[in-house]
Design an enzyme around this catalytic site. Structure first.
Site, mmCIF file in Angstrom:
data_model
loop_
_atom_site.group_PDB
_atom_site.id
_atom_site.type_symbol
_atom_site.label_atom_id
_atom_site.label_comp_id
_atom_site.label_asym_id
_atom_site.label_seq_id
_atom_site.Cartn_x
_atom_site.Cartn_y
_atom_site.Cartn_z
ATOM 1 N N ASP A 1 -42.212 -11.915 24.902
ATOM 2 C CA ASP A 1 -41.835 -11.772 23.677
ATOM 3 C C ASP A 1 -40.416 -12.316 23.494
ATOM 4 O OD1 ASP A 1 -41.091 -10.846 21.095
ATOM 5 O OD2 ASP A 1 -41.081 -8.809 21.635
ATOM 6 N N ASP B 1 -64.985 -19.657 21.850
ATOM 7 C CA ASP B 1 -65.224 -18.153 21.894
ATOM 8 C C ASP B 1 -66.644 -18.040 21.514
ATOM 9 O OD1 ASP B 1 -64.137 -15.536 21.783
ATOM 10 O OD2 ASP B 1 -64.882 -15.467 19.716
ATOM 11 N N ASP C 1 -45.118 -14.176 22.193
ATOM 12 C CA ASP C 1 -45.056 -15.145 21.167
ATOM 13 C C ASP C 1 -45.012 -16.540 21.937
ATOM 14 O OD1 ASP C 1 -42.509 -15.435 21.831
ATOM 15 O OD2 ASP C 1 -41.802 -14.077 20.302
ATOM 16 N N GLU D 1 -67.525 -19.788 26.586
ATOM 17 C CA GLU D 1 -67.721 -18.427 26.753
ATOM 18 C C GLU D 1 -69.330 -18.147 26.405
ATOM 19 O OE1 GLU D 1 -66.117 -13.917 25.424
ATOM 20 O OE2 GLU D 1 -66.558 -15.491 23.957
ATOM 21 N N ASP E 1 -39.840 -8.436 18.980
ATOM 22 C CA ASP E 1 -40.742 -7.515 18.006
ATOM 23 C C ASP E 1 -41.855 -6.759 18.537
ATOM 24 O OD1 ASP E 1 -42.500 -9.358 18.419
ATOM 25 O OD2 ASP E 1 -42.921 -9.929 16.325
#
Length: 559
Positions: free
Chosen positions: A36, A222, A44, A283, A40
Site C-alpha cells: 500500500d 474468472d 495499490d 479459472e 490508506d
C-alpha cells in the site's frame, strides 16, 4: 543489470511449441493486500511497482493481478463497473502503465484478471437495464426473466447462489411495480451477462483489445466454466457439502456448458492477432482433469488452473495419480499442465494440507471450524508440496505470501470479515478473508511494512512479524530462500520443459521421479527414507544424515 522492454521481450521470445506460458512460474498479486503506497490501508498499483525488484529477485517469470478495475468493491473487485479503467483505490491508468513498463523492463510479463460472467450492478449497462422495459435491448444484455406464481412473485427457478441464498433478485420497474427477476450466480450486486447476446460478446472482444493495446501479456479469466446457462434454466439442487464452484458435480446447468467453448475460440483469435504469445488462463472448476483439458485445446485457452492437483490430499498415491493423469490429459491436447497450490479463493496450503476435517472449497476456516491445522506440520507439508510442484513440467502459479510460508489467518474477528460468503450464509461459512490478509514486508514497520501508516483493511496477526520478508531474506533456512533456490534451479535446468520418469523402490508413501536428470523425492510417509546418491540441490527441510524425514522433498542431481 536493467533490461529494456525490447531486450526483455527478445530474451523471452519463443518459437511455436515453446511459448513462454508453457513453462512460466506466475506469481499472483492480490492488489489490495500486496503493498500500500498511499497508506490508506488498501494495497495499490504503485505498491506493486515498488516491489518489482523483490519479484525479480524471487525469480518469477510473470505476475497476475487480481481485479483492479473500477468497482464498488462489494466482492473485492470481482464486481466490475468499468472494465477499461483503474479503480481510484488502486491508482490510475498511468500508474498501471508505469507498473507494466517496470515489469517488462525486468523481464516480467503481466497478466490481468478479467471478469466476463457478470458485472457490478453499478455498471452503466445494468443501470440502463433497470430503467428499460422488459424485453428491451438493454435488458437483453443480462439474464432477466419473469417470475413464477400468480403474480410473478416466485423466482424463475430454484438455483442457489455460490455465496449463499437465492440466485435471483426481483427488480422494481420504472412505474414502481414489482417486476422481473435477474440472475446472479454470485452476490446480488453481480448480475450475470447473457452470453448468447452478440452485443455482449463484441463488447468483451473490445475490452480485450483495450488492455492488449496497452501491452498486457494475457488474461486470467474468472469463472471461465460459467457464462453459458442451460436452455430453459432448469431447476437444479447441488450437493450441500460440495465445493462452491461446482468442480465436484456433473451436469450443472450453469457450469461447463458446451457453448462456452465458442467464446474462448473468439477470444483466442483476438489474442492471436497480437505478437508476443499473449495467453489466456481459465479459472475452470470441473469434475475431472479430462473435462478441464477441453478448455485448453489448441484454438481455445492456453492454460487452465489444475484445481484437481490443488485439491488433492497429502497422499503419495493420490498425488502420483493426479500428476500422471494431468500430464496425459493436457498433453493429449497439446497444452501444458498448469500447477497451483494456493490462490485468493482457497485456504492457503500451509494450513490446508494439515486440516483434519473436510473443508469444501469456498468455506474457509475460522475459530469454530473443526479439524483446525497444526501450523508446524502445515508449513513442513507446504514447503514439501511446493518443492514437488516446482519440479514438474509445465507452468506453475504461486500466490503472494506463500513464499513467506504464510498460513491461513483463522482468528479474524467476526466484525472484520468482508467476504460476501460470510454474510450471505449468516456466518455458516467463513469465506475467503483468511487467505487475503495483507502480507508482511518488515517485522518492525507499521502494518509489517504493508504501508507507512499502520492501516490495514483486514487485521494482521502478531505472528506476521516472524514471517516478514526482511526477516527471511538473510536466513538460508527460511521459506523465502527455499523458494528462491527452487525457482533459480527450475529455470537453470529448464524443468518446465522436461518430462518425468517415475522412480520405484522408495515405498508407497513416496513420490519419486526424475526430470532432466534431477531426482525428486517427496516423502509423505511416517518413516524416513534413504537419500539417493548425488548432490543435494535443494531440500524443503533439514535432512537426517543420509535420510529424508517425513513431509520433506529433496532435489538431487545424479552423479
Amino acid at each position: 543489470m536493467t533490461f529494456t522492454q525490447e531486450d526483455a521481450r527478445a530474451d523471452l521470445a519463443s518459437a511455436p511449441g515453446s511459448e513462454w506460458w508453457r513453462t512460466a512460474v506466475i506469481y499472483q498479486i492480490y492488489p489490495r493486500s500486496f503493498a500500500d503506497a498511499s497508506g490508506d490501508g488498501l494495497g495499490d498499483l504503485p505498491g506493486v511497482t515498488a516491489h518489482l525488484d523483490d519479484l525479480q529477485t524471487l525469480g518469477v517469470d510473470a505476475i497476475w493481478l487480481s481485479p483492479f478495475q473500477t468497482s464498488p468493491q462489494k466482492d473485492a473487485g470481482y464486481d466490475v463497473a468499468d472494465y477499461r479503467d483503474v479503480d481510484p483505490i488502486f491508482g490510475t491508468l498511468a500508474d498501471f502503465d508505469e507498473m507494466l513498463s517496470g515489469a517488462h523492463e525486468r523481464g516480467i510479463r503481466v497478466i490481468v484478471d478479467l471478469v466476463p460472467n457478470h458485472s457490478s450492478d453499478q455498471h452503466v449497462w445494468f443501470q440502463e437495464a433497470l430503467k428499460a422495459a422488459p424485453g428491451s435491448p438493454e435488458r437483453a444484455r443480462y439474464i432477466f426473466r419473469d417470475g413464477k406464481g400468480e403474480n410473478g412473485e416466485l423466482p424463475p427457478n430454484n438455483w442457489e447462489s455460490v455465496f449463499g441464498g437465492g440466485m435471483w433478485k426481483r427488480v422494481t420497474e420504472a412505474d414502481g411495480s414489482p417486476g422481473q427477476w435477474y440472475l446472479h450466480i454470485f452476490d446480488e450486486s453481480q448480475p450475470d451477462f447473457d452470453w448468447t447476446n452478440d452485443e455482449v460478446r463484441a463488447e468483451f472482444r473490445d475490452i480485450l483489445r483495450f488492455w492488449l493495446d496497452r501491452g498486457v501479456d494475457g488474461f486470467r479469466v474468472d469463472v471461465a466454466h460459467g457464462l453459458i446457462k442451460a436452455e430453459g434454466l432448469p431447476d437444479f439442487t447441488p450437493d450441500p457439502e460440495g465445493g462452491s464452484m461446482g468442480g465436484d458435480a456433473d451436469e450443472v446447468p450453469y457450469w461447463g456448458r458446451p457453448g462456452v467453448h465458442e467464446v474462448w475460440r473468439e477470444w483466442h483469435e483476438v489474442l492471436a492477432a497480437y505478437d508476443g504469445d499473449r495467453a489466456l488462463c481459465a479459472e475452470a472448476w470441473l469434475p475431472t482433469v479430462e473435462q478441464t483439458a477441453l478448455w485448453v485445446r489448441p484454438d481455445e485457452m492456453h492454460q487452465a488452473f489444475n484445481f484437481h492437483y490443488l485439491e488433492t490430499k497429502w497422499d503419495a498415491a493420490a498425488l502420483r495419480a493426479v500428476i500422471a493423469e494431468s500430464l496425459a490429459e493436457y498433453g493429449a491436447v497439446g497444452a501444458p499442465s498448469t500447477w497451483v497450490l494456493s490462490n485468493h479463493d482457497v485456504v492457503r496450503h500451509a494450513s490446508r494440507l494439515a486440516l483434519t476435517a473436510e473443508n469444501p472449497q469456498g468455506a474457509g476456516i475460522g475459530p469454530d471450524s473443526p479439524g483446525k491445522p497444526d501450523p508446524v506440520k502445515g508449513l513442513h507439508r507446504a514447503r514439501a508440496a511446493t518443492a514437488l510442484m516446482l519440479a514438474l513440467p509445465g507452468s506453475s502459479y504461486l500466490y503472494q505470501g506463500e513464499e513467506l510460508g504464510l498460513p491461513e489467518v483463522i482468528d479474524l474477528p467476526d466484525d472484520a470479515r468482508q467476504d460476501p460468503t460470510w454474510f450471505r450464509t449468516n456466518g455458516e461459512r467463513y469465506g475467503r478473508d483468511g487467505c487475503r490478509v495483507p502480507i508482511p514486508w518488515t517485522a518492525d514497520g507499521p502494518a509489517y511494512g504493508f504501508n507507512s501508516t499502520g492501516a490495514s483493511w483486514l487485521p494482521q496477526p502478531a505472528e506476521w512479524a516472524a514471517l516478514a520478508h526482511d526477516v527471511q531474506v538473510d536466513d538460508p533456512a527460511s521459506t523465502l530462500m527455499l523458494y528462491r533456490v527452487l525457482l533459480a534451479e527450475r529455470r537453470s535446468r529448464n524443468l518446465g520443459a522436461g518430462e518425468i520418469e517415475w522412480l520405484d523402490g522408495f515405498g508407497d508413501d513416496v513420490v519419486a521421479l526424475r526430470n532432466r536428470g534431477l531426482v525428486v523425492i517427496a516423502n509423505l510417509g511416517d518413516d524416513a527414507v534413504e537419500l539417493p546418491e548425488g548432490d543435494v540441490v535443494a531440500a524443503s527441510g533439514p535432512l537426517d544424515g543420509t535420510r529424508i524425514p517425513t513431509d520433506t522433498t529433496v532435489w538431487v542431481a545424479a552423479v
